[in-house]
Scaffold this motif. Structure first.
Motif, PDB file in Angstrom:
ATOM      1  N   LEU A   2       0.829  -1.205   0.000  1.00 26.09           N
ATOM      2  CA  LEU A   2       0.000   0.000   0.000  1.00 26.09           C
ATOM      3  C   LEU A   2       0.868   1.261   0.000  1.00 26.09           C
ATOM      4  O   LEU A   2       0.532   2.261  -0.644  1.00 26.09           O
ATOM      5  N   TYR A   3       1.994   1.207   0.711  1.00 28.36           N
ATOM      6  CA  TYR A   3       2.907   2.357   0.700  1.00 28.36           C
ATOM      7  C   TYR A   3       3.484   2.577  -0.695  1.00 28.36           C
ATOM      8  O   TYR A   3       3.600   3.717  -1.158  1.00 28.36           O
ATOM      9  N   ASN A   4       3.849   1.480  -1.380  1.00 23.78           N
ATOM     10  CA  ASN A   4       4.388   1.596  -2.737  1.00 23.78           C
ATOM     11  C   ASN A   4       3.395   2.273  -3.677  1.00 23.78           C
ATOM     12  O   ASN A   4       3.785   2.929  -4.645  1.00 23.78           O
ATOM     13  N   ILE A   5       2.093   2.106  -3.391  1.00 25.41           N
ATOM     14  CA  ILE A   5       1.066   2.702  -4.241  1.00 25.41           C
ATOM     15  C   ILE A   5       0.782   4.142  -3.823  1.00 25.41           C
ATOM     16  O   ILE A   5       0.666   5.049  -4.656  1.00 25.41           O
ATOM     17  N   SER A   6       0.671   4.375  -2.516  1.00 28.21           N
ATOM     18  CA  SER A   6       0.234   5.688  -2.032  1.00 28.21           C
ATOM     19  C   SER A   6       1.332   6.746  -2.086  1.00 28.21           C
ATOM     20  O   SER A   6       1.048   7.919  -2.357  1.00 28.21           O
ATOM     21  N   ALA A   7       2.592   6.359  -1.830  1.00 31.52           N
ATOM     22  CA  ALA A   7       3.672   7.355  -1.797  1.00 31.52           C
ATOM     23  C   ALA A   7       3.808   8.112  -3.123  1.00 31.52           C
ATOM     24  O   ALA A   7       3.883   9.350  -3.124  1.00 31.52           O
ATOM     25  N   PRO A   8       3.841   7.426  -4.280  1.00 28.87           N
ATOM     26  CA  PRO A   8       3.908   8.184  -5.538  1.00 28.87           C
ATOM     27  C   PRO A   8       2.693   9.088  -5.756  1.00 28.87           C
ATOM     28  O   PRO A   8       2.828  10.190  -6.303  1.00 28.87           O
ATOM     29  N   LEU A   9       1.506   8.634  -5.341  1.00 28.18           N
ATOM     30  CA  LEU A   9       0.304   9.456  -5.532  1.00 28.18           C
ATOM     31  C   LEU A   9       0.371  10.730  -4.713  1.00 28.18           C
ATOM     32  O   LEU A   9      -0.022  11.810  -5.174  1.00 28.18           O
ATOM     33  N   VAL A  10       0.858  10.624  -3.464  1.00 28.02           N
ATOM     34  CA  VAL A  10       0.982  11.813  -2.612  1.00 28.02           C
ATOM     35  C   VAL A  10       2.004  12.776  -3.195  1.00 28.02           C
ATOM     36  O   VAL A  10       1.787  13.991  -3.246  1.00 28.02           O
TER      37      VAL A  10
END
Length: 301
Positions: free
Chosen positions: A79-87
């Motif tokens: 989930l971090y791998n997905i959310s970090a780029p989005l943020v």
């Protein structure tokens, strides 16, 4: 007719034709706002998905998920791998930031695989405060050449994965900071929402420096931010509320890091684990060291 580029984030200057004369007009835009939604997402993501990984590894029962399948820590990492780029993409504009985000995805993916295997080694007795070759689990291997394979694994985790993750992360933070300036007339104040998020953000930077071993990257980013402030002041620009939030967070994070190092300064085991001039023990190494010490004391008692 408009001539010339934008001078800053808060003002623009152009020449306007009035009759036969051209009058230079400066138009001030609205006062820069504090991006509370961005910093709230950034802080929540870091605490739940990044700090939550080692906490889940150390606290949650091992039998919740089979060792041959991803566990809670792995799902948080995904989930971090997905959310970090989005943020980061929410406010990212330069091409360098986009390339950095790609590198972050690759680095966190490498870290995910290596960290998953580390978690399983921890569950069978691997001690994080010892090096690979000094661990009893490794010394019990019948094929000593397997130790080389595990050392390669930890190289991907602690060295290559961290570099690909943290170098572009700090670069993206600095590039965002470089755009957080406004005219002096807007003042240098941080809103109440910023003060509310300051403490958890500082605590996360402490975690990032200690667990991620990113002190050199962190301090160089802080130096670059300070130099940018000095340069922009000569142009009549000062950090806006977002810039103040970032530089306050970076400066304040050095205090808990200094306290952490002083408290563990004379620990011989941790110094052997973290040799070199810069000595900043990892929280997980401290946890397993104290856990092992408590078990020895209980056995002897």
């Amino acid at each position: 007719r408009v001539r010339g580029p934008t001078r800053s984030a808060s003002s623009s200057r152009f020449l306007r034709s009035v009759g036969s004369e051209e009058i230079e007009v400066e138009v001030l835009s609205l006062k820069p706002r504090f991006h509370f939604d961005l910093w709230l997402c950034f802080t929540a993501q870091n605490w739940i998905l990044d700090v939550g990984r080692p906490v889940a590894t150390l606290i949650l029962p091992a039998d919740w998920f089979p060792l041959s399948r991803p566990g809670v820590a792995e799902y948080l990492h995904i989930l971090y791998n997905i959310s970090a780029p989005l943020v980061l993409l929410k406010e990212a504009a330069p091409l360098a930031t986009h390339l950095g985000i790609i590198s972050i995805v690759m680095g966190t993916s490498l870290h995910l695989v290596a960290d998953s295997i580390t978690r399983r080694l921890f569950l069978i007795g691997y001690q994080l405060h010892l090096s690979v070759r000094e661990n009893p689990v490794m010394q019990d291997l019948k094929l000593s050449s397997l130790i080389d394979a595990f050392e390669l694994l930890f190289h991907f985790d602690d060295t290559l994965g961290h570099l690909m993750w943290y170098v572009p992360l700090f670069l993206a933070l600095f590039l965002f900071f470089s755009g957080c300036f406004s005219r002096r007339k807007h003042g240098e104040k941080m809103p109440a929402a910023g003060w509310m998020l300051l403490a958890p953000n500082v605590a996360y930077y402490w975690f990032l420096i200690t667990e991620g071993q990113t002190f050199i990257l962190f301090i160089f980013t802080l130096f670059a931010m300070t130099a940018t402030v000095m340069h922009q002041r000569r142009r009549g620009l000062v950090p806006d509320s977002n810039g103040l939030f970032m530089i306050y967070s970076f400066c304040a994070a050095l205090i808990p890091v200094a306290v952490w190092v002083v408290c563990l300064w004379n620990d011989g085991v941790l110094r052997k684990k973290h040799p070199g001039l810069i000595y900043i023990p990892q929280p997980r190494a401290v946890y397993t060291l104290h856990q092992t010490t408590c078990l020895h004391l209980t056995t002897e008692g």
